[in-house]
Design a protein around this motif. Structure first.
Motif, PDB file in Angstrom:
ATOM      1  N   PHE A   1     -58.545   5.103 -18.855  1.00 22.42           N
ATOM      2  CA  PHE A   1     -58.280   4.067 -17.865  1.00 22.42           C
ATOM      3  C   PHE A   1     -56.820   4.163 -17.453  1.00 22.42           C
ATOM      4  CE2 PHE A   1     -62.066   2.215 -19.890  1.00 22.42           C
ATOM      5  CZ  PHE A   1     -62.838   2.051 -18.752  1.00 22.42           C
ATOM      6  N   THR A   2     -56.558   4.038 -16.166  1.00 24.45           N
ATOM      7  CA  THR A   2     -55.202   4.208 -15.664  1.00 24.45           C
ATOM      8  C   THR A   2     -54.282   3.053 -16.022  1.00 24.45           C
ATOM      9  OG1 THR A   2     -55.876   3.292 -13.530  1.00 24.45           O
ATOM     10  CG2 THR A   2     -55.880   5.689 -13.737  1.00 24.45           C
TER      11      THR A   2
ATOM     12  N   ASP B   1     -54.079   1.210 -18.922  1.00 23.56           N
ATOM     13  CA  ASP B   1     -53.523   1.186 -20.282  1.00 23.56           C
ATOM     14  C   ASP B   1     -53.716   2.495 -21.055  1.00 23.56           C
ATOM     15  OD1 ASP B   1     -56.211   1.156 -20.939  1.00 23.56           O
ATOM     16  OD2 ASP B   1     -56.136  -0.753 -21.997  1.00 23.56           O
ATOM     17  N   GLY B   2     -54.325   3.487 -20.428  1.00 22.74           N
ATOM     18  CA  GLY B   2     -54.507   4.779 -21.077  1.00 22.74           C
ATOM     19  C   GLY B   2     -55.632   4.841 -22.097  1.00 22.74           C
ATOM     20  N   SER B   3     -56.434   3.767 -22.215  1.00 23.41           N
ATOM     21  CA  SER B   3     -57.559   3.780 -23.153  1.00 23.41           C
ATOM     22  C   SER B   3     -58.477   4.940 -22.815  1.00 23.41           C
ATOM     23  CB  SER B   3     -58.354   2.477 -23.079  1.00 23.41           C
ATOM     24  OG  SER B   3     -57.583   1.402 -23.487  1.00 23.41           O
ATOM     25  N   ARG B   4     -58.815   5.703 -23.847  1.00 27.77           N
ATOM     26  CA  ARG B   4     -59.631   6.896 -23.648  1.00 27.77           C
ATOM     27  C   ARG B   4     -61.106   6.601 -23.909  1.00 27.77           C
ATOM     28  NH1 ARG B   4     -56.815  11.228 -23.069  1.00 27.77           N
ATOM     29  NH2 ARG B   4     -55.784  12.582 -24.388  1.00 27.77           N
ATOM     30  N   PHE B   5     -61.934   7.409 -23.269  1.00 27.75           N
ATOM     31  CA  PHE B   5     -63.380   7.327 -23.448  1.00 27.75           C
ATOM     32  C   PHE B   5     -63.978   8.645 -22.987  1.00 27.75           C
ATOM     33  CE2 PHE B   5     -62.233   5.574 -19.347  1.00 27.75           C
ATOM     34  CZ  PHE B   5     -63.130   6.132 -18.465  1.00 27.75           C
ATOM     35  N   TYR B   6     -65.265   8.807 -23.215  1.00 22.98           N
ATOM     36  CA  TYR B   6     -65.995   9.986 -22.765  1.00 22.98           C
ATOM     37  C   TYR B   6     -66.965   9.555 -21.688  1.00 22.98           C
ATOM     38  CZ  TYR B   6     -64.189  11.862 -27.097  1.00 22.98           C
ATOM     39  OH  TYR B   6     -63.362  12.252 -28.111  1.00 22.98           O
TER      40      TYR B   6
ATOM     41  N   GLU C   1     -70.734  -1.350 -15.892  1.00 25.24           N
ATOM     42  CA  GLU C   1     -70.621  -2.569 -16.703  1.00 25.24           C
ATOM     43  C   GLU C   1     -69.287  -2.643 -17.433  1.00 25.24           C
ATOM     44  OE1 GLU C   1     -73.949  -3.141 -19.320  1.00 25.24           O
ATOM     45  OE2 GLU C   1     -75.390  -2.943 -17.682  1.00 25.24           O
ATOM     46  N   VAL C   2     -68.835  -1.517 -17.971  1.00 25.68           N
ATOM     47  CA  VAL C   2     -67.561  -1.485 -18.693  1.00 25.68           C
ATOM     48  C   VAL C   2     -66.413  -1.801 -17.740  1.00 25.68           C
ATOM     49  CG1 VAL C   2     -65.945  -0.022 -19.969  1.00 25.68           C
ATOM     50  CG2 VAL C   2     -68.394   0.102 -20.465  1.00 25.68           C
ATOM     51  N   VAL C   3     -66.416  -1.182 -16.564  1.00 28.93           N
ATOM     52  CA  VAL C   3     -65.340  -1.414 -15.587  1.00 28.93           C
ATOM     53  C   VAL C   3     -65.375  -2.861 -15.096  1.00 28.93           C
ATOM     54  CG1 VAL C   3     -64.492  -0.800 -13.287  1.00 28.93           C
ATOM     55  CG2 VAL C   3     -65.137   0.990 -14.917  1.00 28.93           C
ATOM     56  N   ALA C   4     -66.544  -3.384 -14.792  1.00 25.86           N
ATOM     57  CA  ALA C   4     -66.639  -4.776 -14.342  1.00 25.86           C
ATOM     58  C   ALA C   4     -66.084  -5.727 -15.403  1.00 25.86           C
ATOM     59  CB  ALA C   4     -68.093  -5.127 -14.009  1.00 25.86           C
ATOM     60  N   GLU C   5     -66.416  -5.474 -16.664  1.00 28.91           N
ATOM     61  CA  GLU C   5     -65.914  -6.322 -17.743  1.00 28.91           C
ATOM     62  C   GLU C   5     -64.394  -6.204 -17.859  1.00 28.91           C
ATOM     63  OE1 GLU C   5     -66.251  -6.534 -22.559  1.00 28.91           O
ATOM     64  OE2 GLU C   5     -68.077  -6.056 -21.442  1.00 28.91           O
ATOM     65  N   ARG C   6     -63.859  -5.005 -17.800  1.00 30.66           N
ATOM     66  CA  ARG C   6     -62.393  -4.802 -17.894  1.00 30.66           C
ATOM     67  C   ARG C   6     -61.660  -5.511 -16.765  1.00 30.66           C
ATOM     68  NH1 ARG C   6     -60.060  -0.908 -21.146  1.00 30.66           N
ATOM     69  NH2 ARG C   6     -58.357  -0.661 -19.677  1.00 30.66           N
ATOM     70  N   LEU C   7     -62.261  -5.511 -15.579  1.00 29.80           N
ATOM     71  CA  LEU C   7     -61.627  -6.120 -14.409  1.00 29.80           C
ATOM     72  C   LEU C   7     -62.006  -7.584 -14.225  1.00 29.80           C
ATOM     73  CD1 LEU C   7     -62.054  -3.170 -11.891  1.00 29.80           C
ATOM     74  CD2 LEU C   7     -60.015  -3.780 -13.210  1.00 29.80           C
ATOM     75  N   ASN C   8     -62.842  -8.086 -15.138  1.00 34.77           N
ATOM     76  CA  ASN C   8     -63.308  -9.478 -15.069  1.00 34.77           C
ATOM     77  C   ASN C   8     -64.009  -9.763 -13.734  1.00 34.77           C
ATOM     78  OD1 ASN C   8     -63.743 -11.949 -16.260  1.00 34.77           O
ATOM     79  ND2 ASN C   8     -61.851 -12.827 -15.461  1.00 34.77           N
TER      80      ASN C   8
ATOM     81  N   TRP D   1     -63.298   5.185  -8.195  1.00 38.91           N
ATOM     82  CA  TRP D   1     -63.023   5.551  -9.584  1.00 38.91           C
ATOM     83  C   TRP D   1     -61.545   5.819  -9.818  1.00 38.91           C
ATOM     84  CZ3 TRP D   1     -66.853   8.996 -12.685  1.00 38.91           C
ATOM     85  CH2 TRP D   1     -68.087   8.351 -12.796  1.00 38.91           C
ATOM     86  N   ALA D   2     -60.891   6.523  -8.897  1.00 38.94           N
ATOM     87  CA  ALA D   2     -59.490   6.892  -9.085  1.00 38.94           C
ATOM     88  C   ALA D   2     -58.568   5.677  -9.173  1.00 38.94           C
ATOM     89  CB  ALA D   2     -59.032   7.813  -7.961  1.00 38.94           C
ATOM     90  N   ASP D   3     -59.016   4.521  -8.699  1.00 40.34           N
ATOM     91  CA  ASP D   3     -58.232   3.290  -8.828  1.00 40.34           C
ATOM     92  C   ASP D   3     -58.238   2.772 -10.260  1.00 40.34           C
ATOM     93  OD1 ASP D   3     -57.759   3.254  -6.068  1.00 40.34           O
ATOM     94  OD2 ASP D   3     -59.515   1.986  -5.684  1.00 40.34           O
ATOM     95  N   VAL D   4     -59.220   3.185 -11.032  1.00 43.71           N
ATOM     96  CA  VAL D   4     -59.451   2.610 -12.352  1.00 43.71           C
ATOM     97  C   VAL D   4     -59.337   3.626 -13.483  1.00 43.71           C
ATOM     98  CG1 VAL D   4     -61.144   1.333 -13.740  1.00 43.71           C
ATOM     99  CG2 VAL D   4     -60.997   0.920 -11.285  1.00 43.71           C
TER     100      VAL D   4
END
Length: 83
Positions: free
Chosen positions: A21-22, A24-29, A54-61, A72-75
């Motif tokens: 994620f851009t 905070d740098g949290s990594r995922f696959y 779902e993950v992105v919606a939750e992160r962005l509230n 995608w490149a925004d996130v």
């Protein structure tokens, strides 16, 4: 992080790629074909992935589709390879 190329166990159509994620740098696959997401502490092919939407919606509230006014490149972005 995954070292060897791992085919997506959900769709078999693409490889599982390291992303982050851009904000905070949290990594995922991520499988960019079926949008399946695994966290680094999950076992790809064993643990069930989460849908990236779902993950992105939750992160962005956000309730619903997080891609209405962003791409995608925004996130998120491909993570640099690590040894």
């Amino acid at each position: 992080m995954v070292v060897a190329r791992t085919p997506c166990p959900e769709c078999g159509q693409d490889w599982v790629h390291p992303y982050r994620f851009t904000d905070d740098g949290s990594r995922f696959y991520l499988c960019t074909e079926c949008d399946s997401l695994w966290w680094p502490d999950q076992s790809i092919g064993v643990d069930r992935p989460a849908p990236v939407d779902e993950v992105v919606a939750e992160r962005l509230n956000i309730i619903g589709n997080p891609w209405v006014d962003r791409v995608w490149a925004d996130v998120m972005e491909p993570a640099p390879k690590t040894n």
